[in-house]
Design a protein around this motif. Structure first.
Motif, PDB file in Angstrom:
ATOM      1  N   ASP A 142      16.879   0.465  19.796  1.00  0.00           N
ATOM      2  CA  ASP A 142      15.851   1.540  20.317  1.00  0.00           C
ATOM      3  C   ASP A 142      16.292   2.624  19.562  1.00  0.00           C
ATOM      4  O   ASP A 142      17.435   3.348  19.520  1.00  0.00           O
ATOM      5  N   GLY A 143      15.255   3.167  18.956  1.00  0.00           N
ATOM      6  CA  GLY A 143      15.540   4.465  18.151  1.00  0.00           C
ATOM      7  C   GLY A 143      15.970   4.651  16.870  1.00  0.00           C
ATOM      8  O   GLY A 143      15.679   5.353  16.152  1.00  0.00           O
ATOM      9  N   GLU A 144      16.301   3.267  16.614  1.00  0.00           N
ATOM     10  CA  GLU A 144      16.743   2.901  14.896  1.00  0.00           C
ATOM     11  C   GLU A 144      16.277   1.733  14.395  1.00  0.00           C
ATOM     12  O   GLU A 144      16.943   1.130  13.572  1.00  0.00           O
ATOM     13  N   ALA A 145      15.503   0.956  15.087  1.00  0.00           N
ATOM     14  CA  ALA A 145      15.113  -0.099  14.698  1.00  0.00           C
ATOM     15  C   ALA A 145      14.217  -0.193  13.491  1.00  0.00           C
ATOM     16  O   ALA A 145      13.532   0.945  13.121  1.00  0.00           O
ATOM     17  N   LEU A 146      14.339  -1.270  12.535  1.00  0.00           N
ATOM     18  CA  LEU A 146      14.083  -1.253  11.119  1.00  0.00           C
ATOM     19  C   LEU A 146      13.397  -2.690  11.145  1.00  0.00           C
ATOM     20  O   LEU A 146      13.888  -3.510  11.736  1.00  0.00           O
ATOM     21  N   LEU A 147      12.520  -2.636  10.060  1.00  0.00           N
ATOM     22  CA  LEU A 147      11.858  -3.727   9.854  1.00  0.00           C
ATOM     23  C   LEU A 147      11.806  -3.757   8.238  1.00  0.00           C
ATOM     24  O   LEU A 147      11.556  -2.941   7.428  1.00  0.00           O
ATOM     25  N   LEU A 148      12.269  -5.025   7.692  1.00  0.00           N
ATOM     26  CA  LEU A 148      12.525  -5.580   6.346  1.00  0.00           C
ATOM     27  C   LEU A 148      11.591  -6.616   6.046  1.00  0.00           C
ATOM     28  O   LEU A 148      11.553  -7.849   6.761  1.00  0.00           O
ATOM     29  N   THR A 149      10.445  -6.550   5.081  1.00  0.00           N
ATOM     30  CA  THR A 149       9.497  -7.643   4.817  1.00  0.00           C
ATOM     31  C   THR A 149       9.894  -7.940   3.287  1.00  0.00           C
ATOM     32  O   THR A 149      10.143  -6.935   2.736  1.00  0.00           O
ATOM     33  N   VAL A 150       9.781  -9.155   2.850  1.00  0.00           N
ATOM     34  CA  VAL A 150       9.744  -9.541   1.570  1.00  0.00           C
ATOM     35  C   VAL A 150       8.493 -10.355   1.184  1.00  0.00           C
ATOM     36  O   VAL A 150       8.386 -11.697   1.809  1.00  0.00           O
ATOM     37  N   GLN A 151       7.628 -10.015   0.617  1.00  0.00           N
ATOM     38  CA  GLN A 151       6.453 -10.546   0.121  1.00  0.00           C
ATOM     39  C   GLN A 151       6.279 -10.942  -1.172  1.00  0.00           C
ATOM     40  O   GLN A 151       6.605  -9.847  -1.941  1.00  0.00           O
ATOM     41  N   PHE A 152       5.556 -11.975  -1.284  1.00  0.00           N
ATOM     42  CA  PHE A 152       5.325 -12.175  -2.817  1.00  0.00           C
ATOM     43  C   PHE A 152       3.904 -11.592  -3.319  1.00  0.00           C
ATOM     44  O   PHE A 152       3.031 -11.510  -2.594  1.00  0.00           O
ATOM     45  N   THR A 153       4.077 -11.242  -4.519  1.00  0.00           N
ATOM     46  CA  THR A 153       2.963 -10.363  -4.983  1.00  0.00           C
ATOM     47  C   THR A 153       2.614 -11.139  -6.428  1.00  0.00           C
ATOM     48  O   THR A 153       3.429 -11.758  -7.276  1.00  0.00           O
ATOM     49  N   THR A 154       1.344 -11.027  -6.974  1.00  0.00           N
ATOM     50  CA  THR A 154       0.753 -11.152  -8.457  1.00  0.00           C
ATOM     51  C   THR A 154       0.368  -9.885  -9.004  1.00  0.00           C
ATOM     52  O   THR A 154       0.153  -9.081  -8.531  1.00  0.00           O
ATOM     53  N   ALA A 155       0.139 -10.193 -10.170  1.00  0.00           N
ATOM     54  CA  ALA A 155      -0.376  -9.132 -11.143  1.00  0.00           C
ATOM     55  C   ALA A 155      -1.656  -8.673 -10.642  1.00  0.00           C
ATOM     56  O   ALA A 155      -2.044  -7.573 -10.682  1.00  0.00           O
ATOM     57  N   SER A 156      -2.676  -9.513 -10.247  1.00  0.00           N
ATOM     58  CA  SER A 156      -4.013  -9.155  -9.650  1.00  0.00           C
ATOM     59  C   SER A 156      -3.578  -8.256  -8.354  1.00  0.00           C
ATOM     60  O   SER A 156      -4.494  -7.370  -8.159  1.00  0.00           O
ATOM     61  N   GLU A 157      -2.867  -8.750  -7.492  1.00  0.00           N
ATOM     62  CA  GLU A 157      -2.730  -7.721  -6.170  1.00  0.00           C
ATOM     63  C   GLU A 157      -2.106  -6.668  -6.544  1.00  0.00           C
ATOM     64  O   GLU A 157      -2.394  -5.591  -5.884  1.00  0.00           O
ATOM     65  N   LEU A 158      -1.152  -6.389  -7.695  1.00  0.00           N
ATOM     66  CA  LEU A 158      -0.789  -5.165  -8.125  1.00  0.00           C
ATOM     67  C   LEU A 158      -1.597  -4.406  -8.662  1.00  0.00           C
ATOM     68  O   LEU A 158      -1.644  -3.083  -8.344  1.00  0.00           O
TER      69      LEU A 158
END
Length: 189
Positions: free
Chosen positions: A138-154
């Motif tokens: 509580d008060g310091e919670a963090l979320l980390l995501t690692v998502q794959f991306t492509t040239a077209s998404e960038l």
């Protein structure tokens, strides 16, 4: 004999409507003193903390940050009611998605991050869905995501023309985020 009328009474309704409208407008536009929502006001220190998270610079061997996307992008967005702060990096990796998944499962978990799984979609492999971790309380919670991306998404997301590093291997984006009050219940809530 008639009772005297008070000239103030006819002004009560218009003043009340004007005051009510002003308070609602201030709340909806993000004025923090009157708003029931969390806003981006005074979040510079929290953004600095997110940018300095070591996991953002931890990559599998051979991963590179593309030119033009080689620094941490950090922002606060408060257009959804509760403000969201994040720091993100984009990397190109010449290896497989599975190597990226294996690296972050080990590296993030050894740094105190806890892997979360989507209970509504348990059959989607991490190499498609990406990874999601939580850390802190509580008060310091963090979320980390690692998502794959492509040239077209960038191209769509950043208006970035990816170079040859995205022609083979795996591109991925990492984000460490938090609400302004540090309250996160989980990746899939």
């Amino acid at each position: 004999m008639s009772l005297p009328t008070c000239p103030v009474r006819p002004l009560v309704l218009p003043v009340a409507l004007l005051l009510g409208t002003a308070l609602m407008t201030a709340g909806l536009t993000g004025c923090s003193a009157l708003s029931p929502f969390n806003t981006c006001d005074d979040t510079a220190a929290r953004l600095k903390d997110l940018r300095s998270q070591p996991i953002l610079n931890s990559t599998p061997g051979g991963a590179t940050a593309p030119e033009g996307l080689d620094s941490v992008d950090s922002r606060c967005i408060d257009d959804t009611g509760d403000a969201w702060l994040y720091a993100a990096r984009v990397y190109a990796f010449p290896g497989s998605r599975q190597k990226v998944v294996d690296f972050y499962r080990t590296t993030a978990e050894s740094d105190g991050w806890h892997l979360q799984h989507d209970p509504s979609d348990p059959n989607t492999p991490d190499t498609t869905a990406g990874l999601c971790f939580t850390k802190g309380g509580d008060g310091e919670a963090l979320l980390l995501t690692v998502q794959f991306t492509t040239a077209s998404e960038l191209k769509m997301e950043y208006d970035y023309d990816a170079g040859p590093e995205f022609d083979s291997g795996s591109g991925f984006e990492m984000e460490v985020g938090s609400e302004t009050d540090g309250a996160i219940t989980g990746c899939f809530d």
